[in-house]
Design a protein around this motif. Structure first.
Motif, mmCIF file in Angstrom:
data_model
loop_
_atom_site.group_PDB
_atom_site.id
_atom_site.type_symbol
_atom_site.label_atom_id
_atom_site.label_comp_id
_atom_site.label_asym_id
_atom_site.label_seq_id
_atom_site.Cartn_x
_atom_site.Cartn_y
_atom_site.Cartn_z
ATOM 1 N N MET A 179 27.256 38.671 36.326
ATOM 2 C CA MET A 179 26.947 39.226 37.460
ATOM 3 C C MET A 179 28.106 39.055 38.645
ATOM 4 N N SER A 180 28.671 40.068 39.397
ATOM 5 C CA SER A 180 29.523 39.738 40.380
ATOM 6 C C SER A 180 29.098 39.411 41.677
ATOM 7 N N TYR A 181 29.628 38.518 42.540
ATOM 8 C CA TYR A 181 29.260 38.330 43.893
ATOM 9 C C TYR A 181 30.139 37.981 44.649
ATOM 10 N N CYS A 182 29.967 37.778 45.972
ATOM 11 C CA CYS A 182 31.224 37.479 47.036
ATOM 12 C C CYS A 182 30.525 36.420 47.737
ATOM 13 N N VAL A 183 31.471 35.506 48.141
ATOM 14 C CA VAL A 183 31.407 34.450 48.909
ATOM 15 C C VAL A 183 32.130 34.417 50.162
ATOM 16 N N ASP A 184 31.450 33.948 51.394
ATOM 17 C CA ASP A 184 32.077 34.036 52.500
ATOM 18 C C ASP A 184 32.584 32.664 52.912
ATOM 19 N N GLU A 185 34.194 32.325 52.970
ATOM 20 C CA GLU A 185 34.375 30.923 53.114
ATOM 21 C C GLU A 185 35.224 31.101 54.578
ATOM 22 N N GLY A 186 34.452 30.911 55.654
ATOM 23 C CA GLY A 186 35.183 31.124 56.831
ATOM 24 C C GLY A 186 35.832 32.484 57.171
ATOM 25 N N LYS A 187 36.997 32.710 57.221
ATOM 26 C CA LYS A 187 37.916 33.849 57.276
ATOM 27 C C LYS A 187 38.014 34.602 56.072
ATOM 28 N N PHE A 206 35.775 36.925 45.902
ATOM 29 C CA PHE A 206 35.035 37.963 44.934
ATOM 30 C C PHE A 206 34.979 37.488 43.672
ATOM 31 N N PHE A 207 33.873 37.161 42.956
ATOM 32 C CA PHE A 207 33.720 36.775 41.697
ATOM 33 C C PHE A 207 33.470 38.308 40.753
ATOM 34 N N VAL A 208 34.197 38.482 40.132
ATOM 35 C CA VAL A 208 33.829 39.854 39.365
ATOM 36 C C VAL A 208 33.906 39.753 37.849
ATOM 37 N N THR A 209 32.904 40.104 37.140
ATOM 38 C CA THR A 209 32.718 39.902 35.726
ATOM 39 C C THR A 209 33.854 41.038 34.962
ATOM 40 N N LYS A 210 34.255 40.777 33.771
ATOM 41 C CA LYS A 210 35.189 41.699 33.171
ATOM 42 C C LYS A 210 34.683 43.174 33.117
ATOM 43 N N GLU A 211 33.300 43.198 32.968
ATOM 44 C CA GLU A 211 32.514 44.495 32.823
ATOM 45 C C GLU A 211 32.593 45.452 33.980
ATOM 46 N N ASP A 212 32.279 44.430 35.004
ATOM 47 C CA ASP A 212 32.322 45.197 36.582
ATOM 48 C C ASP A 212 33.740 45.763 36.919
ATOM 49 N N GLN A 213 34.551 44.803 36.738
ATOM 50 C CA GLN A 213 36.122 45.405 36.696
ATOM 51 C C GLN A 213 36.510 46.648 36.011
ATOM 52 N N ALA A 214 36.194 46.421 34.860
ATOM 53 C CA ALA A 214 36.466 47.796 33.961
ATOM 54 C C ALA A 214 35.801 48.990 34.328
ATOM 55 N N ALA A 215 34.613 48.784 34.588
ATOM 56 C CA ALA A 215 33.737 49.860 35.267
ATOM 57 C C ALA A 215 34.244 50.542 36.599
ATOM 58 N N ALA A 216 34.908 49.745 37.353
ATOM 59 C CA ALA A 216 35.532 49.953 38.643
ATOM 60 C C ALA A 216 36.771 50.582 38.412
ATOM 61 N N GLY A 217 37.392 50.619 36.969
ATOM 62 C CA GLY A 217 38.774 51.577 36.538
ATOM 63 C C GLY A 217 39.945 50.537 37.011
ATOM 64 N N THR A 218 39.758 49.584 37.272
ATOM 65 C CA THR A 218 41.076 48.819 37.698
ATOM 66 C C THR A 218 41.035 47.504 36.613
ATOM 67 N N PRO A 219 42.342 47.604 35.817
ATOM 68 C CA PRO A 219 42.220 46.450 34.822
ATOM 69 C C PRO A 219 42.422 45.056 35.265
ATOM 70 N N LEU A 220 41.831 44.206 34.679
ATOM 71 C CA LEU A 220 41.989 42.706 35.249
ATOM 72 C C LEU A 220 43.491 42.387 34.873
ATOM 73 N N GLN A 221 44.132 41.545 35.403
ATOM 74 C CA GLN A 221 45.408 41.121 35.265
ATOM 75 C C GLN A 221 45.459 39.896 34.539
ATOM 76 N N ASP A 222 45.784 39.601 33.242
ATOM 77 C CA ASP A 222 45.913 38.516 32.340
ATOM 78 C C ASP A 222 47.016 37.525 33.063
ATOM 79 N N PRO A 223 46.654 36.334 33.639
ATOM 80 C CA PRO A 223 47.459 35.445 34.237
ATOM 81 C C PRO A 223 48.667 35.000 33.320
ATOM 82 N N GLU A 224 48.530 35.102 31.812
ATOM 83 C CA GLU A 224 49.408 34.572 30.917
ATOM 84 C C GLU A 224 50.347 35.736 30.669
ATOM 85 N N ASP A 225 50.255 36.901 31.511
ATOM 86 C CA ASP A 225 51.114 38.177 31.146
ATOM 87 C C ASP A 225 52.550 37.697 31.714
#
Length: 138
Positions: free
Chosen positions: A1-9, A13-32
């Motif tokens: 489940m994706s959600y957002c947390v406000d931290e001051g200013k 955003f915490f996004v699942t791979k599934e929600d990110q894939a559905a949005a059409g923007t691929p996740l970037q692998d930090p090891e790339d």
């Protein structure tokens, strides 16, 4: 489940791979390793080499304080002290003095210290409260 947390200013955003894939923007692998720095990007590579062309710092290299910024950043990156950068006080002080001497270029609207802004606001509020109590007691 994706959600957002406000931290001051900031919003985190915490996004699942599934929600990110559905949005059409691929996740970037930090090891790339396509960016040459192990996917991390940024101004400093794993070998400690500074990429002065990185957009995250390249704007700071321009006059009037570019030389001071470069000296302070280079010192910080190469610092071997246990408290990293503690041996760079003079370089950072020179950079700070340059910023202060050029308020049109590096003014408070450029991400100044929130604590000093809050402190000055508190002083204004206290001065107003003191003025009110003085006029009320007269």
């Amino acid at each position: 489940m994706s959600y957002c947390v406000d931290e001051g200013k900031d919003k985190i955003f915490f996004v699942t791979k599934e929600d990110q894939a559905a949005a059409g923007t691929p996740l970037q692998d930090p090891e790339d390793e396509e960016d040459g720095f192990g996917g991390a990007g940024g101004a400093v590579g794993p070998d400690g080499q500074i990429d002065w062309d990185c957009p995250c710092i390249s704007g700071m290299l321009a006059p009037p304080c570019g030389d001071q910024f470069k000296a302070a950043f280079q010192c910080f990156v190469s610092s071997k002290e246990e408290e990293k950068g503690s041996d760079c006080i003079e370089e950072f002080k020179a950079m700070q003095e340059c910023f202060a001497a050029n308020p049109d270029e590096y003014g408070p609207d450029r991400g100044g210290d929130d604590a000093s802004a809050n402190a000055s606001g508190a002083d204004d509020d206290n001065a107003g409260a003191a003025a009110s109590s003085a006029s009320g007691s007269a």
